[in-house]
Design an enzyme around this catalytic site. Sequence first.
Site, PDB file in Angstrom:
ATOM      1  N   CYS A   1       0.829  -1.195   0.000  1.00 34.57           N
ATOM      2  CA  CYS A   1       0.000   0.000   0.000  1.00 34.57           C
ATOM      3  C   CYS A   1       0.868   1.252   0.000  1.00 34.57           C
ATOM      4  CB  CYS A   1      -0.951   0.047   1.182  1.00 34.57           C
ATOM      5  SG  CYS A   1      -2.027  -1.371   1.355  1.00 34.57           S
TER       6      CYS A   1
ATOM      7  N   LYS B   1       6.623  -4.826  -2.540  1.00 36.39           N
ATOM      8  CA  LYS B   1       8.051  -4.609  -2.324  1.00 36.39           C
ATOM      9  C   LYS B   1       8.365  -4.506  -0.839  1.00 36.39           C
ATOM     10  CE  LYS B   1      12.302  -3.524  -3.559  1.00 36.39           C
ATOM     11  NZ  LYS B   1      13.179  -4.542  -4.157  1.00 36.39           N
TER      12      LYS B   1
END
Length: 600
Positions: free
Chosen positions: A2, A595
């Site tokens: 997010c 990531k």
Amino acid sequence: MCGIVGYIGQLDAKEILLKGLEKLEYRGYDSAGIAVANEDGVHVFKEKGRIADLRAAVDANVKSQAGIGHTRWATHGEPSRLNAHPHQSASGRFTLVHNGVIENYVQLTREYLHDVTLKSDTDTEVVVQVIEQFVNNGLDTEEAFRQTLMLLKGSYAIALFDHENKETIYVAKNKSPLLVGLGDNFNVVASDAMAMLQVTNEYVELMDKEMVIVTDKKVVIKNLDGELMSRASYIAELDASDIEKGTYPHYMLKEIDEQPLVMRKIIQTYQDENGKLSIPGDISNAVAEADRVYIIACGTSYHAGLVGKQFIETWAKVPAEVHVASEFSYNMPLLSEKPLFIFISQSGETADSRAVLVQVKKLGHKALTLTNVPGSTLSREADYTLLLNAGPEIAVASTKAYTAQIAVLAILAAVTAESRGKELGFDLVKELGIIGNAMEALCDQKDEMEMIAREYLTVTRNAFFIGRGLDYFVCLEGSLKLKEISYIQAEGFAGGELKHGTIALIEDGTPVIALATQEHVNLSIRGNVKEVTARGANPCVISLKGLEEADDRFVLPEVHPELAPLVSVIPLQLIAYYAALHRGCDVDKPRNLAKSVTVE
């Protein structure tokens, strides 16, 4: 996982939010949205899919000087436009975006939202609805925000917009990263500095359980007791050009090619004026004085830790263990009397690793963080930090951070060995320089790597990687790279374990990539290759110069065998890249992956 962007000032908020969200795409997401305010009201745009889909859906005629935006990675509720952020309160007065997980959202719903019908399946919507309930009961927005924050259990980074006060964004964080960027007649909010570089490189870091009132002219930080907090600002050591692809088709390929430069930069960073490897004395002393080192990490960082363990034990003669962070949190082993914990995290924000750090600090133990991001949560909360200095890594699949982690661990082990009076037996500075040259040579052989990917991996559903000793650890990383971006079911195995079950999976045409860089196990891994070949496998042997045989598919430049993981991984990275490319996969943003994993 997010990302949040907020802006309030004089420029077009809509475009700043969209560009900021594009810079956060690397964090992983499945939907996105923005809310912008002007004299006509608040305009909310949300879409499932990519930022490009959101950009196409945004009304280009809407002008605004304030707004908030979000990229969502689903935790509560499926990926959909309905569950995408921003979420609005029942009356439409409040709009909110949130990263993290609210653990007690069900309890909050039962206690405060009896008469409210929730529109989404998210924990986030509960927060904005509770805020409105407090306002309906007579509190002003700031106090309603504070009271709600005091109720929340879990992790959060929040940006709130009150449509009756369009000159203010309310911000808060707990266990989820959030920065406030400072400007001249504007301010920005972002999950990391990359999203704000388009307008400013000056920022302040927020601490856990703090709230901030942000306008175009001021930033007011308070704790949840309402007390004012002072905070120094920082200048991001990044330039907007550092996070661009340039002429490369993908960030991953660019970052693979940057590894020789990163290696040379690491050598320079950890050399003293006499050219000798050096790290701060308190760090090497902490390792030297420990009776056991516990390396804590996840994913690629865990694989780097496995290699680092070998360095620490073999060179410094300090016992070491490597643990997956998420397992360590719930199954802590019996600890030694004087442990040192080493946390490895590219982002410095990995939630599972941070949970362990909190645990061990409560027990009074010392902690060292290896991270690529100065000022990150792990670097702030650990006793010591060693920076990777690899530069921004944007592609979800880590490449240059992995080799940087191994290099820094090697330097840490070597300096510790010297402080303990142990002989390394070779010149590490010289050997790392040779590694940099070998990396460069490998990066120039992309055509060969692409040919291997086409030959072995274009149509297969499965692939296996086998190695022994240090090669086994690299096989784990190589298989992870392949599965991450090509979606091939790839697994790495110790060569000696084949006969204990894995060999049953071998059938005609199964690709088996074998590493052979360690002389003391070379005959054994060659035997494993013969075993799988006899059962129909399609073997691809990658060997170190001096150990090669006639049928080997690729030969690596000669380097010190104990440092071979720094070069043997590069063909595996490139093979994974080209396999994904030819299978039509999104190399930089693979499905379902983030990531920076900031929730447990």
